[in-house]
Design an enzyme around this catalytic site. Sequence first.
Site, PDB file in Angstrom:
ATOM      1  N   CYS A   1     -20.856 -75.597 -98.124  1.00  0.00           N
ATOM      2  CA  CYS A   1     -21.631 -77.309 -97.386  1.00  0.00           C
ATOM      3  C   CYS A   1     -22.780 -77.435 -98.470  1.00  0.00           C
ATOM      4  O   CYS A   1     -22.913 -79.164 -98.469  1.00  0.00           O
ATOM      5  CB  CYS A   1     -21.708 -77.383 -96.300  1.00  0.00           C
ATOM      6  SG  CYS A   1     -20.188 -76.215 -95.195  1.00  0.00           S
TER       7      CYS A   1
ATOM      8  N   ASP B   1     -13.285 -77.498 -95.791  1.00  0.00           N
ATOM      9  CA  ASP B   1     -13.545 -75.897 -97.344  1.00  0.00           C
ATOM     10  C   ASP B   1     -14.738 -75.203 -95.686  1.00  0.00           C
ATOM     11  O   ASP B   1     -15.440 -74.156 -96.130  1.00  0.00           O
ATOM     12  CB  ASP B   1     -15.303 -77.196 -97.433  1.00  0.00           C
ATOM     13  CG  ASP B   1     -15.913 -77.385 -96.973  1.00  0.00           C
ATOM     14  OD1 ASP B   1     -16.511 -76.884 -95.659  1.00  0.00           O
ATOM     15  OD2 ASP B   1     -17.412 -77.962 -97.776  1.00  0.00           O
TER      16      ASP B   1
ATOM     17  N   ASN C   1     -20.797 -81.568 -84.388  1.00  0.00           N
ATOM     18  CA  ASN C   1     -19.954 -80.520 -83.987  1.00  0.00           C
ATOM     19  C   ASN C   1     -20.425 -79.516 -83.262  1.00  0.00           C
ATOM     20  O   ASN C   1     -21.090 -79.814 -83.057  1.00  0.00           O
ATOM     21  CB  ASN C   1     -19.354 -80.047 -85.645  1.00  0.00           C
ATOM     22  CG  ASN C   1     -20.922 -79.450 -86.130  1.00  0.00           C
ATOM     23  OD1 ASN C   1     -21.430 -78.493 -85.247  1.00  0.00           O
ATOM     24  ND2 ASN C   1     -21.237 -79.863 -87.600  1.00  0.00           N
TER      25      ASN C   1
ATOM     26  N   ARG D   1     -24.231 -89.791 -89.977  1.00  0.00           N
ATOM     27  CA  ARG D   1     -24.387 -89.552 -91.577  1.00  0.00           C
ATOM     28  C   ARG D   1     -24.217 -90.453 -92.533  1.00  0.00           C
ATOM     29  O   ARG D   1     -24.144 -91.090 -93.424  1.00  0.00           O
ATOM     30  CB  ARG D   1     -23.086 -89.241 -91.607  1.00  0.00           C
ATOM     31  CG  ARG D   1     -23.899 -87.329 -91.167  1.00  0.00           C
ATOM     32  CD  ARG D   1     -22.682 -86.255 -91.640  1.00  0.00           C
ATOM     33  NE  ARG D   1     -23.475 -85.797 -93.468  1.00  0.00           N
ATOM     34  CZ  ARG D   1     -22.980 -84.858 -93.953  1.00  0.00           C
ATOM     35  NH1 ARG D   1     -22.385 -83.495 -93.567  1.00  0.00           N
ATOM     36  NH2 ARG D   1     -23.510 -84.521 -95.137  1.00  0.00           N
TER      37      ARG D   1
ATOM     38  N   HIS E   1     -13.954 -78.937 -90.698  1.00  0.00           N
ATOM     39  CA  HIS E   1     -13.981 -79.313 -92.799  1.00  0.00           C
ATOM     40  C   HIS E   1     -12.620 -78.438 -93.649  1.00  0.00           C
ATOM     41  O   HIS E   1     -13.117 -77.303 -93.174  1.00  0.00           O
ATOM     42  CB  HIS E   1     -15.262 -79.187 -93.092  1.00  0.00           C
ATOM     43  CG  HIS E   1     -15.968 -81.152 -93.051  1.00  0.00           C
ATOM     44  ND1 HIS E   1     -17.519 -80.587 -93.050  1.00  0.00           N
ATOM     45  CD2 HIS E   1     -15.737 -82.441 -92.825  1.00  0.00           C
ATOM     46  CE1 HIS E   1     -17.631 -82.172 -93.099  1.00  0.00           C
ATOM     47  NE2 HIS E   1     -17.347 -82.893 -92.864  1.00  0.00           N
TER      48      HIS E   1
END
Length: 282
Positions: free
Chosen positions: A259, A167, A21, A89, A165
């Site tokens: 997170c 969130d 990211n 991931r 994301h």
Amino acid sequence: MTQPHILMCPPDFYGIEYEINAWMHRERPSDRAVAREQWLALQSLLIEAGARVSTMAPVAGLPDLVFTANAALIYRDRAILAHFRHPERQGEEALDEQWLAAGGFRVEQPPEGCFFEGAGDALFCGDTLFAGYRLRSDARGHQQIGARLGRRVIPLELVDPYYYHLDTCFCPLAPGQAIYYPAAFDQYAEAVLKELVPELIEVSRNEAQRFACNAVVVGRAVVTNTGCPELHRALAARGFQPRETPLDEFVKSGGSAKCLTLRLDGEDAASWRGEPAGVDAA
Ligand code: ARG
């Protein structure tokens, strides 16, 4: 009301080992000792706020396992597992599955052929599932999950690579009330949010960069990274108890308070929490 229950994973093997990211740069590594201190302080604050914290065992070679928000979407006793966009991931998926199954959840696979990054991209506000797509999760998967759960899904397109994301730019506080950072959404998503969430607390660019939206709500307590004074004032004015704790080591990886947690009993803002079990709409 049952005690809030949160899943965390200690940062023993946390680090910036790859770049998936816009925040992550291998030449800006994380300090393991400081990360540990910051993680422990967050855990203490959540316990102080009234939560029970369970932990899953960290595993070498999976530095982002600390970000338990991405493990799954929790709905009652069901856990819809993640399927990560980045192969880096994907090794987490089997471990999340094991932990959640052992923890008594009915574990379900994510929609076939879709990327889905759990509660990082799917958040209940009231009885609606708000779902971020494009940068990590797929819109089609969100729709299928909504159908499975018998809940309305509102897909929100995320357009800023720093807010990849949901969130990182949206945090439900209560049914009809949320924190958000408008610039992270496309125009249509922003308009939909304004229409469906009557009380939106807007975060400034500066505080969005401090991960103001990445907050953990435990009752009236709202826990964020340091450096979010405007948001904290806005929360206090609405009767919340804002709390801060430094999480800069995790910001280097594109994560912060929220997170690092997965609410196992469902987010405070999810109206289904208050319903008796076994009344699944569908
Ligand atoms: N480095 C992690 C990643 O890029 C950070 C995940 C943050 N998690 C979250 N729920 N926003 O996947």
